[in-house]
Design an enzyme around this catalytic site. Sequence first.
Site, PDB file in Angstrom:
ATOM      1  N   LYS A  67     -15.449  41.566 -36.913  1.00 18.32           N
ATOM      2  CA  LYS A  67     -16.754  41.610 -37.015  1.00 18.32           C
ATOM      3  C   LYS A  67     -16.997  42.557 -35.592  1.00 18.32           C
ATOM      4  O   LYS A  67     -17.623  43.732 -35.547  1.00 18.32           O
ATOM      5  CB  LYS A  67     -17.849  40.312 -36.877  1.00 18.32           C
ATOM      6  CG  LYS A  67     -18.107  39.715 -38.023  1.00 18.32           C
ATOM      7  CD  LYS A  67     -18.738  38.200 -37.688  1.00 18.32           C
ATOM      8  CE  LYS A  67     -18.789  37.541 -39.269  1.00 18.32           C
ATOM      9  NZ  LYS A  67     -19.431  36.104 -38.891  1.00 18.32           N
ATOM     10  N   GLN A 111     -21.213  32.451 -34.386  1.00 15.42           N
ATOM     11  CA  GLN A 111     -20.141  31.839 -35.404  1.00 15.42           C
ATOM     12  C   GLN A 111     -20.087  30.571 -35.579  1.00 15.42           C
ATOM     13  O   GLN A 111     -19.928  29.840 -34.803  1.00 15.42           O
ATOM     14  CB  GLN A 111     -18.546  32.436 -34.991  1.00 15.42           C
ATOM     15  CG  GLN A 111     -17.603  32.244 -36.329  1.00 15.42           C
ATOM     16  CD  GLN A 111     -17.748  33.208 -37.293  1.00 15.42           C
ATOM     17  OE1 GLN A 111     -18.233  34.332 -37.234  1.00 15.42           O
ATOM     18  NE2 GLN A 111     -17.833  32.432 -38.464  1.00 15.42           N
ATOM     19  N   ASP A 134     -27.881  37.194 -38.612  1.00 19.35           N
ATOM     20  CA  ASP A 134     -27.541  36.354 -39.434  1.00 19.35           C
ATOM     21  C   ASP A 134     -28.476  35.958 -40.535  1.00 19.35           C
ATOM     22  O   ASP A 134     -28.354  35.366 -41.598  1.00 19.35           O
ATOM     23  CB  ASP A 134     -26.655  35.243 -39.005  1.00 19.35           C
ATOM     24  CG  ASP A 134     -25.256  35.093 -39.588  1.00 19.35           C
ATOM     25  OD1 ASP A 134     -24.826  35.978 -40.138  1.00 19.35           O
ATOM     26  OD2 ASP A 134     -24.735  34.283 -38.956  1.00 19.35           O
TER      27      ASP A 134
END
Length: 313
Positions: A67, A111, A134
Amino acid sequence: MPPSRMAGNGRETVLATVIDGKQVAASVIDTVKAATAALDKQSGVQAGLAVIIVGDDPASHAYVGSKSKMAKECGFKSVQHTLPVETTQEDLAALVASLNADDTIHGILVQLPLPKHLNSEPIIQSILPEKDVDGLHVVNAGKLAVGDLETGLVSCTPAGAMVFVRRTHGEDLSGLNAVVVGRSNLFGKPMAQLLLNANATVTIAHSRTKDLPSVCRSADILVAAVGRPEMVKADWVKRGATVIDVGINRIAAPEKGEGKTRLVGDVAFAEAAEVADVITPVPGGVGPMTIAMLMANTVIAAHRAAGQTPPKF
Ligand SMILES: NC(=O)c1ccc[n+]([C@@H]2O[C@H](COP(=O)([O-])OP(=O)(O)OC[C@H]3O[C@@H](n4cnc5c(N)ncnc54)[C@H](OP(=O)(O)O)[C@@H]3O)[C@@H](O)[C@H]2O)c1
């Protein structure tokens, strides 16, 4: 015209068109790069993405590494915070608060999963909704539920799967039946809402659904997000359907040697490809879209913060 081949029974079958997720993801990334450069030129704003990882789970480090690398390639300010496994809830909350207050950061990603002693939900809900790239904040889930795609941010994997649907069927799915198997907050529910927003007639199936094969057979667009290897068989698929396979399952592959494994989806790909018109493979289908849509969400968030119209994906 999809390619044809002789099936095992000697009958000629028409094989589905296989969506190349890497290629579609690359085209999304090209749009992100162009939009990032244009925003910088017009407003002097460089899109910024901060990724937080706690602990040393190797798989999570691999995801976060790719990422951060992709964010740099897109021209973003890319910041990675690697915190030790003994990080406290308060320390993590304080880091999120400081990134919320940082005007150079437009997207914050924590994460998951976090180490067991940390509670992820309050952390995710403490991210400013406009920086929640997200798409997991309840405000963003709520905006999607009321059909507000203009100011909300959509969870990356369903947003990516929807790019495939749009490129196959266009923007308006009026008259099409869509079935989503799986009702998770991460994928199934947002996917169903995206399809509904595009005017599809949507059914959400799950582990309590009666006669799942026949529910699936009603689908012009069948999306499987279950986590059960090759569960969806050819006779669950309506002829001519579009099949989007979100599942990622690692199974034993003795044919590759002792102890070897391979990835498969939730759909029995080879047999379903003889019935469907369009199908996604695993790996190389939905998977590559998740990171691409994270980049897309970040450049969208940066445009909104700068008062500019974001690109469409
Ligand atoms: N980047 C990516 O490509 C990406 C991203 C996210 C997820 N995935 C993959 O997608 C799959 C699903 O992920 P998720 O996070 O949505 O999983 P999840 O939270 O475990 O949800 C699975 C869903 O499948 C349903 N289900 C389980 N067994 C079933 C059965 N026998 N028949 C019908 N439905 C059944 C469950 O129903 P109940 O609600 O009734 O229990 C649940 O709604 C996983 O393989 C995951 O690895 C991939």
